[in-house]
Design an enzyme around this catalytic site. Structure first.
Site, mmCIF file in Angstrom:
data_model
loop_
_atom_site.group_PDB
_atom_site.id
_atom_site.type_symbol
_atom_site.label_atom_id
_atom_site.label_comp_id
_atom_site.label_asym_id
_atom_site.label_seq_id
_atom_site.Cartn_x
_atom_site.Cartn_y
_atom_site.Cartn_z
ATOM 1 N N CYS A 5 0.866 -1.179 0.000
ATOM 2 C CA CYS A 5 0.000 0.000 0.000
ATOM 3 C C CYS A 5 0.906 1.233 0.000
ATOM 4 C CB CYS A 5 -0.980 -0.017 1.184
ATOM 5 S SG CYS A 5 -0.234 0.178 2.812
ATOM 6 N N ASN A 47 2.485 1.556 4.264
ATOM 7 C CA ASN A 47 2.771 0.289 4.934
ATOM 8 C C ASN A 47 2.487 0.360 6.437
ATOM 9 O OD1 ASN A 47 5.650 -1.876 5.462
ATOM 10 N ND2 ASN A 47 3.573 -2.497 4.957
ATOM 11 N N CYS A 64 -1.267 0.724 7.328
ATOM 12 C CA CYS A 64 -2.703 0.396 7.484
ATOM 13 C C CYS A 64 -3.056 -0.875 6.731
ATOM 14 C CB CYS A 64 -3.585 1.545 7.002
ATOM 15 S SG CYS A 64 -3.457 3.058 7.991
ATOM 16 N N SER A 73 -1.572 -2.744 4.018
ATOM 17 C CA SER A 73 -0.668 -3.863 3.718
ATOM 18 C C SER A 73 -0.233 -4.648 4.958
ATOM 19 C CB SER A 73 0.530 -3.403 2.879
ATOM 20 O OG SER A 73 1.253 -2.372 3.496
ATOM 21 N N ASP A 123 -8.550 3.105 1.519
ATOM 22 C CA ASP A 123 -7.562 3.494 2.526
ATOM 23 C C ASP A 123 -8.304 4.038 3.746
ATOM 24 O OD1 ASP A 123 -5.457 4.430 4.043
ATOM 25 O OD2 ASP A 123 -4.506 5.521 2.397
#
Length: 174
Positions: free
Chosen positions: A22, A25, A27, A29, A143
């Site tokens: 993401c 790194n 949230c 992933s 996200d």
């Protein structure tokens, strides 16, 4: 008999690597990595598959996952202790499957690819999500960074329902 035995035990079994990517790194992933690692432990395939996560940005390098990401994961019995790291070109050779959370991160990682083989490793995460087929397109993993806990829970639910399909695909490959 002895030669055959020695040769069999000296054969190297290669693990298949999966990398979740993401932006920061912290949230999406690391949560996807944590859910997937819990699944491969449960299914007892850690000797054949490993997972990691990375970001297309280095702004959070060395940080633990977002506190809400960790709080949601712990409610599912998953302790996220991953430290953020940026995506590296060497990840193309270290991971057979690189799963991107959104189109922006896909484009960033694709821009680093040196070959068709590198590009073949890239997939959108939700291309494995059974809910995506209902939409007729591959959606992004939203996200949750700027939202409330509901967004983090929604993202975690995506990972829970999608991880078994990723594992099934990896186990059926080659």
């Amino acid at each position: 008999m002895e030669k055959t035995f020695s040769r069999i035990h000296s054969m190297k079994v290669e693990k298949k690597g999966v990398l979740f990517v993401c932006h920061g790194n912290i949230c999406r992933s690391p949560a996807a990595e944590g859910v997937f690692q819990a699944l491969i432990r449960k299914e007892k395939v850690t000797d054949r598959i490993f997972a990691d996560s990375a970001g297309t940005s280095d702004e959070h390098e060395g940080d633990l996952p977002h506190p809400v990401t960790r709080r949601v994961a712990i409610t599912y019995g998953i302790d996220l202790d991953h430290r953020s790291r940026p995506f590296r070109k060497s990840d193309f050779k270290d991971f057979e499957l690189i799963l991107l959370m959104d189109n922006w991160n896909y484009r960033n990682v694709a821009s680093l690819a040196s070959s068709d083989k590198d590009m073949a490793r890239l997939r959108m995460y939700r291309s494995f999500d059974p809910e995506s087929t209902k939409l007729g397109r591959v959606p992004e993993v939203p996200d949750p960074y700027y939202g409330g806990i509901e967004g983090f829970e929604q993202v975690h639910a995506i990972f829970e329902r999608t991880s078994p399909h990723i594992l099934q695909w990896i186990l059926s490959e080659r």
